[in-house]
Design a protein around this motif. Structure first.
Motif, PDB file in Angstrom:
ATOM      1  N   CYS A  11      23.561  16.682  43.454  1.00  0.00           N
ATOM      2  CA  CYS A  11      22.232  16.991  43.981  1.00  0.00           C
ATOM      3  C   CYS A  11      21.417  17.769  42.953  1.00  0.00           C
ATOM      4  O   CYS A  11      21.945  18.635  42.252  1.00  0.00           O
ATOM      5  N   LYS A  13      17.445  19.767  42.520  1.00  0.00           N
ATOM      6  CA  LYS A  13      16.296  20.286  43.249  1.00  0.00           C
ATOM      7  C   LYS A  13      15.076  20.226  42.352  1.00  0.00           C
ATOM      8  O   LYS A  13      15.038  20.838  41.284  1.00  0.00           O
ATOM      9  N   ASP A  16      11.071  21.972  44.859  1.00  0.00           N
ATOM     10  CA  ASP A  16      11.580  22.491  46.127  1.00  0.00           C
ATOM     11  C   ASP A  16      12.147  21.416  47.049  1.00  0.00           C
ATOM     12  O   ASP A  16      12.394  21.682  48.228  1.00  0.00           O
ATOM     13  N   VAL A  18      15.317  18.564  47.555  1.00  0.00           N
ATOM     14  CA  VAL A  18      16.664  18.266  47.076  1.00  0.00           C
ATOM     15  C   VAL A  18      16.943  16.766  47.199  1.00  0.00           C
ATOM     16  O   VAL A  18      16.756  16.164  48.262  1.00  0.00           O
ATOM     17  N   TYR A  35      19.251  21.595  36.761  1.00  0.00           N
ATOM     18  CA  TYR A  35      18.552  21.459  38.041  1.00  0.00           C
ATOM     19  C   TYR A  35      19.510  21.108  39.174  1.00  0.00           C
ATOM     20  O   TYR A  35      19.079  20.835  40.294  1.00  0.00           O
ATOM     21  N   THR A  37      22.024  21.550  42.199  1.00  0.00           N
ATOM     22  CA  THR A  37      22.104  22.512  43.290  1.00  0.00           C
ATOM     23  C   THR A  37      23.204  22.104  44.262  1.00  0.00           C
ATOM     24  O   THR A  37      23.598  20.940  44.318  1.00  0.00           O
ATOM     25  N   GLU A  39      22.664  22.746  47.464  1.00  0.00           N
ATOM     26  CA  GLU A  39      21.941  22.635  48.723  1.00  0.00           C
ATOM     27  C   GLU A  39      22.022  21.213  49.282  1.00  0.00           C
ATOM     28  O   GLU A  39      22.262  20.251  48.549  1.00  0.00           O
ATOM     29  N   ALA A  41      20.960  17.664  50.597  1.00  0.00           N
ATOM     30  CA  ALA A  41      19.914  16.746  50.142  1.00  0.00           C
ATOM     31  C   ALA A  41      19.015  16.292  51.280  1.00  0.00           C
ATOM     32  O   ALA A  41      19.452  16.113  52.422  1.00  0.00           O
ATOM     33  N   GLU A  42      17.747  16.108  50.930  1.00  0.00           N
ATOM     34  CA  GLU A  42      16.759  15.557  51.868  1.00  0.00           C
ATOM     35  C   GLU A  42      16.501  14.075  51.599  1.00  0.00           C
ATOM     36  O   GLU A  42      16.067  13.347  52.491  1.00  0.00           O
ATOM     37  N   ASP A 169      13.410  25.641  34.746  1.00  0.00           N
ATOM     38  CA  ASP A 169      13.453  25.381  36.189  1.00  0.00           C
ATOM     39  C   ASP A 169      12.677  26.476  36.920  1.00  0.00           C
ATOM     40  O   ASP A 169      13.248  27.361  37.554  1.00  0.00           O
TER      41      ASP A 169
END
Length: 253
Positions: A11, A13, A16, A18, A35, A37, A39, A41-42, A169
């Protein structure tokens, strides 16, 4: 998310948002390493052989010749183009544009220089780094993302940052967009947004998806309303950076 995730998926980002990337090779993971992350993923981005073939044919057309293209552009490199193209197709729905230019921040405020290829955007922002030292940070030297809002524009660094691989970043408010031209002397003047419109269209990624393209045009109009524009004549001497900065800041350096 129903797609199968391979072992090399990861992933990143950007602006803002992901994205989970499922590539064909692991080269792009190294390419995007700063980059990455953990977090959730969207959005999901997957590349396949047909995507590589598309980028190869497009590169041939842009290069203007048919020979030696396979030597110059590896599958791994073409995959990086494919991934960013897929991301760029999504971004207008998130009020964000991929823009071709060099963004540098001084004291946390961003300035974007754009021009035809070969004019000297990277050379000019290098002059800024030499002038301002630690006060200056390269946001992105080639293909930043710009989030367009009613309150202004935010510029983001991305891994797609030009041959010198200069990016950070970070996100910074964008103070101005400056069209760079070569000249014998250094001079800068503010211009009306309509004078910059053609350059904006040329330097903004134009999606293949019709709805995304319509949103891109709307965002371009909003960008024109919420940004100040300048034209800089530049001879690439060290004084060019001082002229540019003072011109966009009322003579204060």
């Amino acid at each position: 998310m129903t797609e199968k995730i391979s072992g090399i998926s990861f992933c990143i980002k950007l602006a803002d948002i992901v994205f989970r990337i499922e590539p064909m090779s692991d080269y792009i993971k190294e390419y995007c390493r700063e980059y990455i992350t953990e977090e959730e993923a969207e959005f999901f981005i997957k590349t396949e052989a047909e995507d590589i073939a598309f980028e190869r044919e497009r590169s041939k057309k842009e290069a203007g010749h048919e020979c030696q293209i396979d030597v110059e552009y590896s599958d791994e490199y073409l995959e990086t183009l494919s991934v960013y193209r897929k991301i760029a197709e999504i971004m207008p729905s998130l009020d964000t544009l991929l823009f071709h230019g060099s963004v540098i921040a001084v004291d946390g405020i961003g300035y974007l220089f754009t021009a035809k290829s070969g004019t000297g955007k990277s050379t000019h922002t290098r002059l800024w780094r030499e002038l301002f030292g630690n006060r200056a940070v390269m946001v992105n030297d080639d293909k930043p993302l710009l989030k367009i809002t009613d309150d202004g524009v935010i510029a983001y660094g991305t891994p797609w940052n030009g041959k010198h691989r200069l990016s950070t970043d970070i996100a910074v408010p964008l103070k101005a967009i400056c069209i760079l031209t070569r000249d014998k002397s250094n001079h800068i003047n503010e211009i009306e947004p309509k004078e910059a419109y053609q350059m904006l269209l040329q330097q903004t990624y134009r999606p293949m998806n019709k709805l995304s393209m319509m949103q891109t045009l709307k965002l371009t109009d909003l960008l024109m309303k919420n940004t100040r524009f300048y034209r800089l004549g530049c001879n690439m001497s060290p004084d060019a950076a001082k002229t540019a900065f003072e011109g966009m800041n009322g003579g204060i350096i």
